[in-house]
Design a protein around this motif. Structure first.
Motif, PDB file in Angstrom:
ATOM      1  N   UNK A   1       7.146 -69.744   6.284  1.00 20.21           N
ATOM      2  CA  UNK A   1       6.113 -68.712   6.132  1.00 20.21           C
ATOM      3  C   UNK A   1       6.682 -67.327   5.847  1.00 20.21           C
ATOM      4  N   UNK A   2       7.690 -66.909   6.613  1.00 15.87           N
ATOM      5  CA  UNK A   2       8.245 -65.573   6.436  1.00 15.87           C
ATOM      6  C   UNK A   2       9.393 -65.527   5.425  1.00 15.87           C
ATOM      7  N   UNK A   3       9.988 -66.670   5.117  1.00 17.31           N
ATOM      8  CA  UNK A   3      11.119 -66.743   4.182  1.00 17.31           C
ATOM      9  C   UNK A   3      12.276 -65.846   4.614  1.00 17.31           C
ATOM     10  N   UNK A   4      12.532 -65.766   5.934  1.00 20.40           N
ATOM     11  CA  UNK A   4      13.596 -64.903   6.428  1.00 20.40           C
ATOM     12  C   UNK A   4      14.964 -65.529   6.231  1.00 20.40           C
ATOM     13  N   UNK A   5      15.056 -66.845   6.324  1.00 21.19           N
ATOM     14  CA  UNK A   5      16.340 -67.507   6.160  1.00 21.19           C
ATOM     15  C   UNK A   5      16.129 -69.004   5.973  1.00 21.19           C
ATOM     16  N   UNK A   6      17.222 -69.683   5.630  1.00 19.12           N
ATOM     17  CA  UNK A   6      17.277 -71.139   5.595  1.00 19.12           C
ATOM     18  C   UNK A   6      18.180 -71.579   6.749  1.00 19.12           C
ATOM     19  N   UNK A   7      18.226 -72.859   7.007  1.00 17.27           N
ATOM     20  CA  UNK A   7      19.131 -73.349   8.037  1.00 17.27           C
ATOM     21  C   UNK A   7      20.575 -73.030   7.666  1.00 17.27           C
ATOM     22  N   UNK A   8      20.904 -73.211   6.384  1.00 13.89           N
ATOM     23  CA  UNK A   8      22.248 -72.912   5.900  1.00 13.89           C
ATOM     24  C   UNK A   8      22.131 -71.941   4.737  1.00 13.89           C
ATOM     25  N   UNK A   9      22.525 -70.690   4.976  1.00 16.20           N
ATOM     26  CA  UNK A   9      22.385 -69.636   3.970  1.00 16.20           C
ATOM     27  C   UNK A   9      23.685 -69.276   3.258  1.00 16.20           C
TER      28      UNK A   9
END
Length: 151
Positions: free
Chosen positions: A33-41
């Protein structure tokens, strides 16, 4: 004093569900929803999406396993609500503390957010984790006292 043989499965079911709920909330809110991060960035956005899918699947596997254990506890009439809720809080808190310290800071797989001051996010994340863990321990101690009085 005799130990309750269902103590372990009650706590395990709760811990797995707590882990699954915390993973679901993290994945749904912060990743999708917020697109703050992925599990692995630390790679491409495509790798980040794949890592999110694997993370999401692991959270659901934990949830399904927890519900199977829960159903077995109910079937055997050994469900202990206080002990189970303690497990839920311990699982969610442990997940969040591990995520906030090991994955965010030590391994640097991702941060809560990027391009902002992380201090308020880190403190909030880890304090909430500690509160859940302490609440879970308090419930376990309270449940153990009830067992001692009635055992």
């Amino acid at each position: 004093m005799r130990a309750n043989p269902a103590a372990g499965p009650n706590v395990l079911s709760g811990v797995l569900l707590g882990f699954g709920i915390a993973a679901f909330i993290d994945e749904t809110i912060f990743h999708q929803l917020l697109h703050w991060h992925h599990f692995y960035d630390r790679s491409t956005p495509s790798v980040g999406l794949i890592s999110d899918g694997i993370f999401h699947a692991l959270g659901w596997f934990a949830t399904v396993a927890a519900l199977f254990l829960f159903a077995d506890l109910r079937r055997r009439r050994t469900f202990a609500p206080l002990r189970w809720w303690a497990g839920v809080l311990l699982g969610a808190g442990a997940f969040q503390l591990y995520d906030g310290t090991v994955q965010h800071k030590l391994m640097r797989l991702h941060q809560i957010r990027y391009h902002v001051d992380l201090v308020p996010y880190d403190w909030t994340w880890n304090i909430l984790a500690a509160v859940m863990i302490v609440a879970g321990v308090v419930l376990l101690v309270r449940d153990r006292r009830v067992d001692v009085r009635h055992g």
